[in-house]
Write a protein that holds these residues in place. Structure first.
Motif, short mmCIF file in Angstrom:
data_model
loop_
_atom_site.label_atom_id
_atom_site.label_comp_id
_atom_site.label_asym_id
_atom_site.label_seq_id
_atom_site.Cartn_x
_atom_site.Cartn_y
_atom_site.Cartn_z
N ASP A 293 -1.93 32.43 -3.79
CA ASP A 293 -2.77 32.64 -4.98
C ASP A 293 -2.73 34.11 -5.38
OD1 ASP A 293 -3.68 30.05 -4.74
OD2 ASP A 293 -5.56 30.60 -3.75
N ILE A 294 -3.02 34.34 -6.65
CA ILE A 294 -3.23 35.72 -7.08
C ILE A 294 -4.61 35.78 -7.73
CG2 ILE A 294 -2.01 35.37 -9.28
CD1 ILE A 294 -1.11 38.35 -8.98
N ALA A 295 -5.41 36.76 -7.35
CA ALA A 295 -6.74 36.87 -7.93
C ALA A 295 -6.77 38.03 -8.91
CB ALA A 295 -7.77 37.10 -6.83
N TYR A 427 4.83 39.75 -5.20
CA TYR A 427 4.25 38.52 -5.71
C TYR A 427 5.30 37.70 -6.47
CZ TYR A 427 1.74 35.52 -8.95
OH TYR A 427 1.32 34.45 -9.68
N LYS A 428 5.33 36.41 -6.18
CA LYS A 428 6.28 35.52 -6.86
C LYS A 428 5.52 34.33 -7.42
CE LYS A 428 10.47 36.29 -4.16
NZ LYS A 428 9.90 37.00 -3.00
N THR A 433 1.30 27.95 -7.63
CA THR A 433 0.61 29.23 -7.74
C THR A 433 -0.63 29.08 -8.62
OG1 THR A 433 2.55 30.61 -7.49
CG2 THR A 433 0.79 31.54 -8.79
N ARG A 434 -1.74 29.62 -8.14
CA ARG A 434 -2.95 29.61 -8.96
C ARG A 434 -3.33 31.05 -9.27
NH1 ARG A 434 -7.72 26.76 -5.89
NH2 ARG A 434 -7.34 28.51 -4.51
N VAL A 435 -3.80 31.28 -10.49
CA VAL A 435 -4.41 32.57 -10.80
C VAL A 435 -5.91 32.33 -10.75
CG1 VAL A 435 -4.72 34.40 -12.51
CG2 VAL A 435 -2.50 33.25 -12.32
N LEU A 436 -6.61 33.08 -9.90
CA LEU A 436 -8.06 32.93 -9.80
C LEU A 436 -8.70 34.10 -10.54
CD1 LEU A 436 -8.43 32.00 -6.02
CD2 LEU A 436 -8.23 30.47 -7.98
N ASN A 456 2.15 32.47 -16.72
CA ASN A 456 2.73 31.13 -16.75
C ASN A 456 2.23 30.30 -15.56
OD1 ASN A 456 4.33 29.14 -17.92
ND2 ASN A 456 6.03 29.53 -16.51
N ALA A 457 0.94 30.34 -15.35
CA ALA A 457 0.32 29.62 -14.22
C ALA A 457 -1.10 29.22 -14.63
CB ALA A 457 0.26 30.53 -12.99
#
Ligand code: ADP
Ligand code: XUL
Length: 532
Positions: A293-295, A427-428, A433-436, A456-457
């Motif tokens: 995940d990316i926050a 980061y890939k 993949t979720r963006v929080l 694009n997520a």
């Protein structure tokens, strides 16, 4: 003994503009929330956005007494609202990272003997050797940064030890500056706390340890051994190790709340204080971030963070110890020009209304017809540049955009920058993949749509925008069982999941893929111009 469902856990967040609190019950449901806005509710301190920007524009501080008074106020508010303190089994908290508090000699004695008849503010009047605490927005310690980097053999080497090259706002460099400019005050200081460990100290009635995760934002700790780096300490200031105390795991129970809180508010004597940490580590916990995940936190500052297993520190971004898992790390990139810049452009281009801001975003297509903007009202951290730069579709510099284009250029530019820099840290975007998203601006659906399109997520939000605060309540609960080997994810299994806010618009990657490369090129150009 109260049943589990009667139990309650508190999380506090001493952030830049306000103090917040969240209470959760044994089922991890939020049962109470409150806050104190510094500018509005404590006007006697005359802060703007919770801080004082000094004449040199580089020095930024907050009055430490304001934070103490805010704690008095929030607890009184909770009491007035009928909050039952006797159910609190544990509490924890977070603070804006990097800021530092300087306790005067003798303050420990005072902390240990607080009179429950009086408020903290009056009791701690004389407890600080420095009244104006340097905060994360400060960028006045460039000289100290250079000294530290050269003392340890360069920026890369410093990053290899502490997880980051030298940054002005990192606490060690702030301490070095105070030692140089106010040596008497430095010598009068018995203990130096981070904002987080300062807040924990108030509850504990004693000096609280700095936790590994927030301690990683000081340019002083070896993030691999989790000990102070002797090389860094020596290059920073004398007798520093004794003023800092030993760092502790972020999940540690530091002790029980002091007698003061038992008597004045009715906390149970057994209520535990779990180490406080930084607001970004707190958010990682609140968002229950998983690997992959990316926050993206859209608060006063914008931050991007990732959960990582094998840290590879570089001279861009930061690696911190992970606040919930002793074997992992987190990567973080911080942007100073976040909400405050969005507010400026909202005021100038949308009559001060977020609705108008959103309308403008919707009125211009994805990709802004090729127009790109870089808006650094104050000197940015990544990249270290300042100024406003606008480029048209032919990548020529222009001086103005229409109001709608300006608004879209700002939001797209901010998110393109986040993706470019996150990719540099490894980061890939992979399937799943979720963006929080969290922070004040995550309540704005149109801003989140741009975020989803640029990455694009799918973008998820959590119910409580104050993820650092919520994360602190979760950490309080986990702290009680961490010693028994219960993992954080296990402890918060029942917490409400993240909500899907939006998915990418069709064709987003075709538009933003190429723009991403253009943005990276333009950023390099801006940096080159700055250096000339
Ligand atoms: P802090 O870093 O102090 O915790 P918050 O996460 O509470 O800050 O975020 C506060 C910011 O949220 C404000 O400065 C404001 O610009 C922004 N904000 C609030 N509502 C909106 C909205 N509807 N759209 C965009 N931004 C918003
Ligand atoms: C992170 C940073 C900010 C502060 C303030 O490195 O400087 O995000 O934590 O919130």
């Amino acid at each position: 003994m109260a049943a589990l469902t009667d139990s309650c856990y508190l999380g506090f967040d001493f952030s830049t503009q306000q103090l917040k609190v969240v209470a959760i019950d044994g089922d991890l449901q939020v049962t109470h929330q409150s806050n104190v806005q510094f500018d509005i509710e404590l006007p006697e301190f005359k802060t703007q956005g919770g801080v004082h920007i000094h004449e040199d524009k580089l020095t930024v501080t907050s009055p430490v007494h304001m934070w103490v008074k805010a704690l008095d106020l929030i607890l009184e508010k909770m009491k007035r609202a009928g909050f039952d303190f006797s159910r609190v089994k544990a509490l924890s908290g977070s603070g804006q990272q990097h800021g530092s508090v300087y306790w005067r000699k003798g303050a420990r004695q005072l902390l240990q003997h607080l009179d429950p008849e009086k408020n903290l503010h009056s009791l701690l009047q004389d407890s600080f050797s420095i009244h104006n605490s340097p905060v994360w927005m400060d960028s006045s310690s460039s000289e100290q940064c250079q000294c530290l980097e050269s003392a340890v053999g360069g920026a890369h080497h410093l990053a290899d030890i502490t997880g980051s090259r030298a940054y002005e706002r990192f606490t060690g460099n702030q301490i070095a500056k105070i030692h140089k400019s106010q040596p008497d005050k430095y010598n009068e200081t018995e203990r130096i706390s981070l904002v987080s460990s300062f807040a924990a100290s108030l509850f504990l009635g004693d000096y609280a340890a700095i936790d590994y995760s927030d301690g990683s934002g000081m340019n002083l700790m070896n993030i691999f051994t989790k000990q102070w780096s002797q090389q860094c300490l020596q290059a920073t200031a004398p007798q520093l190790e004794e003023k800092l105390g030993d760092p502790a795991p972020s999940t540690a129970v530091l002790g029980s709340v002091s007698h003061y809180f038992v008597k004045r508010f009715g906390f149970p004597e057994v209520c535990k204080v779990v180490a406080f940490t930084g607001d970004n580590p707190g958010s990682l916990a609140g968002m229950r971030l998983q690997e992959g995940d990316i926050a993206v936190s859209l608060g006063t500052s914008d931050t991007v963070f990732l959960w990582i297993k094998e840290p590879r520190p570089t001279v861009e971004g930061h690696i911190f110890c992970n606040p919930v898992d002793g074997l992992s790390y987190m990567a973080l990139i911080c942007y100073k020009n976040g909400s405050l810049t969005r507010e400026r452009i909202r005021n100038e281009c949308a009559g001060g209304s977020w609705e108008g801001f959103s309308r403008a975003l919707r009125s211009v297509p994805m990709g802004n017809n090729g127009n790109i903007g870089i808006y650094f009202d104050t000197k940015e951290i990544t990249p270290p540049a300042v100024g406003i730069y606008r480029f048209n579709q032919y990548l020529q510099k222009v001086t103005t955009f229409t109001q709608e284009v300006e608004i879209r250029a700002l939001v797209e530019g901010q998110f393109l920058a986040k993706r470019v820099h996150a990719q540099k840290l490894g980061y890939k975007i992979i399937p799943g993949t979720r963006v929080l998203a969290t922070g004040g601006a995550s309540s704005n659906k149109d801003i989140l749509q741009v975020l989803s399109d640029v990455f694009n997520a799918p973008v998820y939000t959590i119910d409580v925008a104050n993820s650092a605060c919520l994360g602190s309540a979760y950490r309080a609960m986990h702290g009680l069982v961490a010693g028994m080997g219960v993992s954080f994810s296990e402890a918060v299994r029942k917490a409400p999941g993240a909500q899907l806010a939006t998915t990418p618009s069709p064709g987003a990657e075709e538009v933003y893929g190429p723009l991403l490369m253009k943005y990276a090129e333009l950023e390099k150009e801006v940096l080159k111009d700055m250096k000339q």
